[in-house]
Write a protein that holds these residues in place. Structure first.
Motif, PDB file in Angstrom:
ATOM      1  N   LEU A   1     -10.190  13.485  10.930  1.00  0.00           N
ATOM      2  CA  LEU A   1     -10.598  14.373   9.840  1.00  0.00           C
ATOM      3  C   LEU A   1     -11.307  15.617  10.372  1.00  0.00           C
ATOM      4  CD1 LEU A   1     -11.732  11.772   7.166  1.00  0.00           C
ATOM      5  CD2 LEU A   1      -9.577  13.012   7.331  1.00  0.00           C
TER       6      LEU A   1
ATOM      7  N   VAL B   1       0.702   4.632  -2.607  1.00  0.00           N
ATOM      8  CA  VAL B   1       0.555   6.037  -2.238  1.00  0.00           C
ATOM      9  C   VAL B   1       1.750   6.860  -2.705  1.00  0.00           C
ATOM     10  CG1 VAL B   1       0.328   7.611  -0.304  1.00  0.00           C
ATOM     11  CG2 VAL B   1      -0.976   5.505  -0.341  1.00  0.00           C
TER      12      VAL B   1
ATOM     13  N   TYR C   1     -16.188   1.193   5.613  1.00  0.00           N
ATOM     14  CA  TYR C   1     -14.792   1.378   5.983  1.00  0.00           C
ATOM     15  C   TYR C   1     -14.158   2.449   5.096  1.00  0.00           C
ATOM     16  CZ  TYR C   1     -13.763  -1.787   2.113  1.00  0.00           C
ATOM     17  OH  TYR C   1     -13.692  -2.370   0.884  1.00  0.00           O
ATOM     18  N   TYR C   2     -12.980   2.884   5.488  1.00  0.00           N
ATOM     19  CA  TYR C   2     -12.295   3.970   4.793  1.00  0.00           C
ATOM     20  C   TYR C   2     -11.364   3.370   3.760  1.00  0.00           C
ATOM     21  CZ  TYR C   2     -13.983   6.658   8.725  1.00  0.00           C
ATOM     22  OH  TYR C   2     -14.783   7.249   9.655  1.00  0.00           O
TER      23      TYR C   2
ATOM     24  N   VAL D   1      -3.211  11.153   3.291  1.00  0.00           N
ATOM     25  CA  VAL D   1      -3.798  11.486   1.993  1.00  0.00           C
ATOM     26  C   VAL D   1      -5.106  12.246   2.191  1.00  0.00           C
ATOM     27  CG1 VAL D   1      -4.722  10.565  -0.158  1.00  0.00           C
ATOM     28  CG2 VAL D   1      -2.705   9.538   0.865  1.00  0.00           C
ATOM     29  N   ALA D   2      -5.930  11.757   3.132  1.00  0.00           N
ATOM     30  CA  ALA D   2      -7.242  12.376   3.317  1.00  0.00           C
ATOM     31  C   ALA D   2      -7.107  13.819   3.781  1.00  0.00           C
ATOM     32  CB  ALA D   2      -8.064  11.563   4.309  1.00  0.00           C
TER      33      ALA D   2
ATOM     34  N   ARG E   1     -10.744  -0.802  10.171  1.00  0.00           N
ATOM     35  CA  ARG E   1     -11.169   0.423   9.508  1.00  0.00           C
ATOM     36  C   ARG E   1     -10.860   0.436   8.019  1.00  0.00           C
ATOM     37  NH1 ARG E   1     -14.574   1.258  12.679  1.00  0.00           N
ATOM     38  NH2 ARG E   1     -14.355   2.503  14.570  1.00  0.00           N
ATOM     39  N   HIS E   2      -9.862  -0.358   7.596  1.00  0.00           N
ATOM     40  CA  HIS E   2      -9.474  -0.302   6.183  1.00  0.00           C
ATOM     41  C   HIS E   2      -9.481  -1.675   5.509  1.00  0.00           C
ATOM     42  CE1 HIS E   2      -8.242   3.842   7.074  1.00  0.00           C
ATOM     43  NE2 HIS E   2      -7.684   3.348   8.154  1.00  0.00           N
TER      44      HIS E   2
ATOM     45  N   GLN F   1       0.813  -1.219   0.000  1.00  0.00           N
ATOM     46  CA  GLN F   1       0.000   0.000   0.000  1.00  0.00           C
ATOM     47  C   GLN F   1       0.849   1.274   0.000  1.00  0.00           C
ATOM     48  OE1 GLN F   1      -3.583   1.141   1.349  1.00  0.00           O
ATOM     49  NE2 GLN F   1      -4.042  -0.220  -0.340  1.00  0.00           N
TER      50      GLN F   1
ATOM     51  N   MET G   1     -10.308   6.528  -2.603  1.00  0.00           N
ATOM     52  CA  MET G   1     -10.028   7.952  -2.465  1.00  0.00           C
ATOM     53  C   MET G   1      -8.969   8.403  -3.457  1.00  0.00           C
ATOM     54  SD  MET G   1      -9.144  10.098   0.951  1.00  0.00           S
ATOM     55  CE  MET G   1      -7.738   9.107   1.377  1.00  0.00           C
TER      56      MET G   1
ATOM     57  N   ILE H   1      -1.186   6.185   6.390  1.00  0.00           N
ATOM     58  CA  ILE H   1      -1.122   6.753   5.043  1.00  0.00           C
ATOM     59  C   ILE H   1      -2.474   7.297   4.629  1.00  0.00           C
ATOM     60  CG2 ILE H   1      -0.813   6.131   2.644  1.00  0.00           C
ATOM     61  CD1 ILE H   1       1.547   4.715   3.261  1.00  0.00           C
ATOM     62  N   PHE H   2      -3.509   6.577   4.991  1.00  0.00           N
ATOM     63  CA  PHE H   2      -4.855   7.071   4.700  1.00  0.00           C
ATOM     64  C   PHE H   2      -5.050   8.470   5.259  1.00  0.00           C
ATOM     65  CE2 PHE H   2      -8.972   7.962   6.547  1.00  0.00           C
ATOM     66  CZ  PHE H   2      -9.759   7.997   5.406  1.00  0.00           C
TER      67      PHE H   2
ATOM     68  N   VAL I   1      -0.036   0.752   9.175  1.00  0.00           N
ATOM     69  CA  VAL I   1       0.555   1.558   8.110  1.00  0.00           C
ATOM     70  C   VAL I   1      -0.495   2.156   7.185  1.00  0.00           C
ATOM     71  CG1 VAL I   1       1.957   1.418   6.032  1.00  0.00           C
ATOM     72  CG2 VAL I   1       2.819   0.509   8.162  1.00  0.00           C
ATOM     73  N   SER I   2      -1.467   1.358   6.779  1.00  0.00           N
ATOM     74  CA  SER I   2      -2.477   1.895   5.862  1.00  0.00           C
ATOM     75  C   SER I   2      -3.275   3.008   6.517  1.00  0.00           C
ATOM     76  CB  SER I   2      -3.430   0.794   5.397  1.00  0.00           C
ATOM     77  OG  SER I   2      -2.743  -0.049   4.514  1.00  0.00           O
TER      78      SER I   2
ATOM     79  N   PRO J   1     -10.164   7.471  12.323  1.00  0.00           N
ATOM     80  CA  PRO J   1     -10.138   8.321  11.121  1.00  0.00           C
ATOM     81  C   PRO J   1     -11.109   9.499  11.198  1.00  0.00           C
ATOM     82  CG  PRO J   1     -10.125   6.012  10.487  1.00  0.00           C
ATOM     83  CD  PRO J   1     -10.272   6.039  11.979  1.00  0.00           C
TER      84      PRO J   1
ATOM     85  N   LEU K   1     -12.674  13.128  -2.096  1.00  0.00           N
ATOM     86  CA  LEU K   1     -13.612  13.073  -0.973  1.00  0.00           C
ATOM     87  C   LEU K   1     -14.891  12.312  -1.346  1.00  0.00           C
ATOM     88  CD1 LEU K   1     -13.169  16.579   0.656  1.00  0.00           C
ATOM     89  CD2 LEU K   1     -12.233  14.397   1.391  1.00  0.00           C
TER      90      LEU K   1
ATOM     91  N   THR L   1      -4.877  15.936   3.024  1.00  0.00           N
ATOM     92  CA  THR L   1      -4.567  16.788   1.869  1.00  0.00           C
ATOM     93  C   THR L   1      -5.838  17.411   1.310  1.00  0.00           C
ATOM     94  OG1 THR L   1      -2.915  15.117   1.313  1.00  0.00           O
ATOM     95  CG2 THR L   1      -3.323  16.833  -0.324  1.00  0.00           C
ATOM     96  N   PHE L   2      -6.878  16.590   1.230  1.00  0.00           N
ATOM     97  CA  PHE L   2      -8.126  17.048   0.628  1.00  0.00           C
ATOM     98  C   PHE L   2      -8.961  17.862   1.627  1.00  0.00           C
ATOM     99  CE2 PHE L   2      -7.518  12.933  -1.849  1.00  0.00           C
ATOM    100  CZ  PHE L   2      -6.803  13.569  -2.841  1.00  0.00           C
TER     101      PHE L   2
ATOM    102  N   THR M   1      -9.586  17.214  -5.061  1.00  0.00           N
ATOM    103  CA  THR M   1     -10.193  17.176  -3.740  1.00  0.00           C
ATOM    104  C   THR M   1     -11.607  16.644  -3.789  1.00  0.00           C
ATOM    105  OG1 THR M   1      -8.837  19.002  -2.984  1.00  0.00           O
ATOM    106  CG2 THR M   1     -10.883  18.609  -1.798  1.00  0.00           C
TER     107      THR M   1
ATOM    108  N   LEU N   1      -8.703   3.664   1.136  1.00  0.00           N
ATOM    109  CA  LEU N   1      -7.640   4.511   0.608  1.00  0.00           C
ATOM    110  C   LEU N   1      -7.611   4.492  -0.905  1.00  0.00           C
ATOM    111  CD1 LEU N   1      -5.090   6.167   0.958  1.00  0.00           C
ATOM    112  CD2 LEU N   1      -3.854   4.096   1.518  1.00  0.00           C
TER     113      LEU N   1
END
Lengths: 406, 406, 406
Positions: free
Chosen positions: B119, A199, A257-258, B49-50, B392-393, A195, A263, B45-46, B41-42, B115, A245, B52-53, A241, A260
């Motif tokens: 956010l 990224v 779930y989130y 990245v998130a 979560r991921h 992963q 996104m 990183i998630f 790790v994910s 997460p 999102l 940023t937006f 963006t 990546l």
């Protein structure tokens, strides 16, 4: 007090933008490698490095001549194997764009393609398919060029010429080469190499898109054009963006779930969709482009699963569809489009989308079919099971022991 | 012979610097991911990245208006949701700085943050906390702006506004969210995902600092300002070098091994400490800034361990403390500071440090406390044990099998 | 309408190029780390980060003074520990070049070198060996400078001063330090840490070469010099392409598999070989430079295996030999060379190649021999078996558990 030369400063700026744009090509390699099964990682990276060189060969020998030479509205015939000193920077920037499209076009069917078949089709794509499309839409002589008297169209930074065209070729390759072994078995498990590498690739791609967009205008540092720099950057960022999102939210609501990947790919789809009119959109339109691009991506990802088109890197759903959509949006919303008073541009942009799609199909389909017949396009079943790295690249694992060369 | 337009060339240069500065934000993601347990790790990183937006959303909707709109010395109220064509490049550069500060501020409590809580607080930080601080110190109307008649202060490239502010928010988050489970048990073992990834992040951060520093001056390409380019670069490099070498030596003498992490983080601390006056220091002062920044970092890293503040990424010791120290150094040693004849700047800089610290605390502490109460800030204990990625991921391991989406 | 200042714009451009060139140095770290046994990865990366700082120390204290101060044709004696405001950008660009050469020079004998011995020799190389060579060939006072009346030579972007010199020092270090334990046993298996990391390094190196080449000319944005930008870029790309494709083909024909490593290293060897005359070659000559550089690399890689020189990173075959070859090609084919009417340049370039080689040997051989005698250059046998990371850096594995510092 001395001033620098306008032409030299433009060249310097476009070169620096090209270096960033090159990151789009490199970034794709890491996205692809990160999403691949460990047994095929070296193969994937090999192909991405090798096509950097093969693309240059094809683009220098005849690609640039077809794209930007003078001749008629369909093809150029100047600058075969030679450049003059004033168009070298233009050559480099266009080479980078061509390399991006080629990587997209051929990278889709990974984990099952023979290196030699890959390189042959990369040569044809970057030497014939892309250059002619480029001539039609971006060369001032071209039939669809913005200043054309016959069919003026509007594709500022490549929604059509780069992403739709590359995506169309990718769709053909997926169709001809077929799905990975066992892909549609209910026991199929996807193994992703890494992963963080995906990224890393995504970050490089974002830098690449920025370079690609702001380096497009050839005279951007002249007095009245400089406003484009900020507008293009901000529009691109807005599209990324909203695309990112939306991709995140939909997956969160739907699957709880989130994700990546949704996104990141949504952000890329948003940037692809905004490219065609990024030089003139109002920021609100850019947000809308990003959002719709991302929604289309997620919709088509499911649709392609349903019709069993095996597209592990989402090239068709993430580049072809948003690219085509971006052309329509530019035809409608950009200053050079229907709402800017140029009604026919909307129609022409739709024609361009169809022409680019069928042009890619018309060449790629027979080419790949012939390569399949000769057995140089898809690896044998046993090799696909074992992984391509072991036999074609003598590596058992990207992190492992190999025969020493030195 | 034609000359390029001054405004366009400035815009182009600042954009290119922003792209490099964006690497500071991206680099932080890789440093953080590299230092994290593989099971998270994910997630790490998630979040990077998130945000940023999310940062763009907040900064575009109202952040930029608060920061650079006209109104009074405390807050701006122009440019909500709209930019005009001439300030888009300025918007982008400031967005990048805001994204860097946000990443710092919220990234500290990794391996235990939900997460959604992440956010929400990223939105508040980038839309309210950072923009107001930015208005006070960097907007020309601001109460602490260098040209202010009331409290002129000096923070050229962000020791205070970016790093101290972000670090202060990070300190609050560490306090409110609390230590990782089992962190202070004698059996605690730290598992780092990947050292090379940390160094990749460090290299990107170094490029990012360079872009951040030389892109700060809005008219740097005019005749008498260009000298700043070289001075800023060389000062930054000197601070990084002395910070890095001190970090290395102290650890070598004390522990008898070569600690890559202390060296890298020492260099970063050095660069943070030099930022506030990097435009005017003599190189010798830059060396001193780097060295003292690095020493403070190492000292506070131990101190925070002793008081059991669990800061795995060293945000408090490596950004907050050197950032505050950098403000004092600029108040003393920069041309605009006490030794340059502006006695009151030293005092004002100390006030700025306190104001920024308490401003971050005043908003973040209640906000995070409320989020804790609602249970959306810290993951449940069982999830922390199993790793956040899995639940979560839906990833078991950054290098591994996952449910296939396509 | 206002115009930007020529000097400031030049400085800005050269700085941005330097940032890209810095990627060449960083990229080398990842190539090296990727090709290393996992038990030594942190050591390798540590050395690459530490020499960034040590090089700056040496180059700032006396290196730059030796290289670009005024004194006589052999050595400069100005700017010790001080720069003036107008040469700081020049200092930074030259520091980057020096850092690249130093990394090459000392990185060759990896997996067996003590950190302390590495740092000492890096200091000497970057503070004495490189600066004098730089003064001779690139300072306008230098005995071999292009404008010298005694021995004018031609090395535009560093085939000789950077790559041949660094490679020569590397050859000495391989000779003095000796092969890795068990390297020539028939049971030797090479373990590579990570192929994608090698390719990441390769991509960064390619960006770095581009920055290095187009940032070399100090007045490139003046009216008549700007053409150089495109020419240099295109020549470099041509050399990389032909080098890469030859490396690929030879390995394919000979061993029947696609070797990513030969392709990447061949491309690098091609770029090294083209550097000396990249500002004036016709594209066809650049293709030839790349091809011959790549062939020499592959030939010498085998030859060095046959004579049992253990060079796991191919510094001697991939940088020293193509660098020397590049000097001859520039003496012959560049506009400033024999075919451009400057017969004596060919002879002088051969002399430069010999002088640089023996200069590196003359200092490095005694230095490294002394360090060997004191036992601070090569790690003990047991440490080499266990891996250097465990003892010198307290890491068992780059991806693993470590003693926690915080």
């Amino acid at each position: 007090m001395a001033f620098p030369d306008s032409i030299a400063v433009h060249d310097a700026f476009i070169l620096l933008c090209s270096f960033f744009a090159l990151c789009l090509k490199f970034g794709f390699a890491f996205v692809e490698a990160g999403k691949t099964d460990p047994k095929n990682v070296s193969n994937v990276i090999f192909k991405n490095v090798a096509d950097t060189f093969v693309t240059l060969l094809a683009f220098f020998l005849h690609g640039y001549a077809f794209a930007f030479g003078e001749h008629n509205a369909v093809i150029g015939t100047q600058f075969f194997l030679t450049l003059n000193k004033t168009n070298m920077v233009n050559f480099f920037f266009n080479y980078v764009r061509c390399a991006v499209a080629t990587t997209l076009a051929l990278g889709a069917a990974n984990e099952r393609t023979e290196p030699i078949g890959y390189l042959i089709s990369a040569y044809v794509f970057s030497g014939i398919i892309y250059p002619l499309a480029c001539h039609w839409v971006w060369d001032q002589q071209g039939i669809f060029s913005p200043t054309s008297t016959s069919y003026p169209s509007q594709d500022y930074a490549g929604s059509g010429v780069i992403f739709l065209l590359g995506g169309a070729a990718a769709a053909v390759s997926l169709r001809v080469i077929g799905s990975r072994a066992g892909r549609w078995s209910p026991h199929f498990k996807r193994t992703e190499h890494s992963q963080p590498m995906v990224v890393l690739g995504g970050c490089l791609q974002m830098l690449g898109f920025l370079g690609l967009v702001i380096g497009t205008h050839p005279r951007v540092l002249d007095a009245d054009e400089g406003l484009l720099l900020g507008l293009g950057t901000v529009n691109l960022l807005h599209a990324a963006t909203s695309g990112g999102l939306y991709g995140l939210m939909i997956q969160r609501i739907d699957k709880n779930y989130y994700d990546l990947d949704s996104m990141l790919s949504g952000a890329i789809a948003g940037m692809v969709a905004v490219c065609a009119g990024v030089d003139t959109y109002m920021p609100g339109v850019a947000v809308m482009c990003g959002a719709t691009g991302s929604l289309l991506f997620i919709g088509f990802r499911r649709f392609l699963c349903a019709v069993k088109l095996d597209d592990p890197l989402n090239i068709v759903s993430g580049y072809l569809i948003p690219g085509a959509w971006g052309l329509m949006l530019a035809g409608l919303f950009s200053d050079h489009g229907a709402l800017g008073g140029h009604i026919q541009v909307l129609g022409n942009n739709c024609i361009v989308a169809l022409v680019l799609f069928f042009w890619a199909v018309a060449i790629m389909y027979p080419l790949l079919s012939i390569l399949m017949c000769f057995g140089v396009l898809r690896v044998p079943r046993f090799m696909e099971k074992q992984g391509i790295d072991k036999i074609r690249h003598t590596l058992r694992h990207p992190h492992g022991t190999r025969k020493s060369l030195n």
